[in-house]
Design an enzyme around this catalytic site. Structure first.
Site, PDB file in Angstrom:
ATOM      1  NE  ARG A  63      -1.759  -2.327   2.864  1.00  0.00           N
ATOM      2  CZ  ARG A  63      -1.729  -3.624   2.465  1.00  0.00           C
ATOM      3  NH1 ARG A  63      -2.588  -4.045   1.587  1.00  0.00           N
ATOM      4  NH2 ARG A  63      -0.833  -4.450   2.963  1.00  0.00           N
ATOM      5  CB  THR A  64       3.509   2.563   2.227  1.00  0.00           C
ATOM      6  OG1 THR A  64       2.738   2.276   3.406  1.00  0.00           O
ATOM      7  CG2 THR A  64       4.216   3.894   2.405  1.00  0.00           C
TER       8      THR A  64
ATOM      9  CE  LYS B  15      27.329  -3.349  -6.468  1.00  0.00           C
ATOM     10  NZ  LYS B  15      27.591  -2.395  -7.574  1.00  0.00           N
TER      11      LYS B  15
ATOM     12  NE  ARG C 120       7.433   0.682   4.894  1.00  0.00           N
ATOM     13  CZ  ARG C 120       6.188   0.217   4.878  1.00  0.00           C
ATOM     14  NH1 ARG C 120       5.946  -1.027   4.525  1.00  0.00           N
ATOM     15  NH2 ARG C 120       5.183   1.011   5.199  1.00  0.00           N
TER      16      ARG C 120
ATOM     17  CG  HIS D 113       3.996   4.278   8.375  1.00  0.00           C
ATOM     18  ND1 HIS D 113       4.112   5.226   7.377  1.00  0.00           N
ATOM     19  CD2 HIS D 113       3.596   3.129   7.753  1.00  0.00           C
ATOM     20  CE1 HIS D 113       3.811   4.678   6.226  1.00  0.00           C
ATOM     21  NE2 HIS D 113       3.500   3.408   6.422  1.00  0.00           N
TER      22      HIS D 113
END
Length: 313
Positions: A52-53, A82, A103, A131
């Site tokens: 969703r986000t 890396k 995120r 959030h």
């Protein structure tokens, strides 16, 4: 707004009202193309899974007329694999993009990113931290569904220890004159003490309980969350399994019978059994309307963040 990092940034009711007014305007004008011919590009850097986000932000940017750069598994499919540190990744991506939606699995990562970025950072979830844009759309949904946030009795249910959406929403609710806030969870995932102290300092009446059915007739808004399986250590997995056998935290047809006719059920999703599918057809189930609200609110936030102004005309 230079960055959107945590809910405590939004401690002014007037600013929240303006964000919601802008969201309402976007809802009525869903393809405003504010960024047409602007060259604006948004980068979504997701080190944890999202449906969703990420899609919400990417759709929002495209509907506004901007472009998108995206990686849905930055931990594996970026130079992080890396050994590159987050700060170097952010410095690099900020050359290519005008805003970065991040995120990350580490709490505080968004604030680290903001310290080195040349462009705005939007925290799309940082571990068990916060959030903020989800909490803003949750608050907007409560207002839209219930007509007001003031005077409501609200229950925050589930994994109160690890749910970043719960944490951010709790901070935002402290701006309102809510009647009562129930914190409903098993003991092993109870709310963080610093959030309880914050709510108390803002004169929010709190009751901590594990008896959802008992309080159901009083509640106006049920904000349900899943147990955050990914936050548990292997040694705690038995507690996770035990929780899923405890039906007293589940919303099902039987609990619906105890609820007010005008109550509303929210969930940031995904769900993993804590709201049964038999609830979906009930008009009190607002979680998919909540998803749609997220698109409009994030469109409004992007315009306000990149254009540096409110969008009401």
């Amino acid at each position: 707004m230079e960055h959107i990092l945590k809910a405590q940034q939004f401690s002014n009711r007037e600013d929240l009202d303006k964000i919601f007014e802008a969201t309402d305007w976007i809802r009525k004008n869903p393809n405003p193309l504010f960024f047409k011919n602007s060259g604006y590009i948004m980068a979504t850097m997701f080190y944890e899974p999202s449906t969703r986000t990420r899609f919400s932000f990417e759709t929002a940017m495209k509907k506004l007329g901007g472009g998108v750069l995206s990686t849905e598994n930055a931990e594996e499919f970026s130079s992080t694999a890396k050994g590159e540190v987050l700060e170097d990744s952010i410095r690099t991506v900020s050359v290519y993009a005008d805003v970065i939606v991040l995120r990350h699995h580490i709490e505080g990562a968004a604030e680290r990113a903001a310290e080195v970025s040349d462009v705005p950072i939007i925290n799309a979830g940082d571990g068990a931290g916060q959030h903020p844009t989800q909490a803003l759309l949750d608050l907007y949904t409560i207002q839209r569904e219930c007509g007001s946030i003031d005077g409501k009795t609200i229950a925050l249910i589930g994994d109160l220890a690890h749910s970043r959406t719960i944490h951010s929403l709790a901070y935002l609710l402290s701006n309102y004159d809510i009647k009562k806030l129930y914190l409903v969870s098993p003991e092993f995932v109870k709310m963080k003490k610093e959030i309880i102290y914050h709510l108390a300092e803002h004169n929010i009446t709190i009751e901590i309980t594990s008896e959802l059915a008992k309080i159901a007739p009083e509640v106006d808004v049920f904000y349900q969350t899943r147990l955050q399986k990914e936050r548990f250590l292997a040694s705690d997995f038995q507690m996770y399994q035990k929780y899923h056998k405890q039906n007293e935290f589940r919303i099902d047809a039987e609990l619906l019978k105890l609820m007010k006719p005008e109550a509303r059920i929210l969930h940031p999703l995904p769900r993993v059994g804590e709201i049964l599918h038999e609830v979906d057809s009930d008009p009190r189930a607002a979680y998919f309307r909540q998803v749609k609200n997220g698109l409009y609110l994030r469109m409004a936030l992007l315009v306000m963040l990149l254009n540096g102004r409110y969008i009401i005309k």
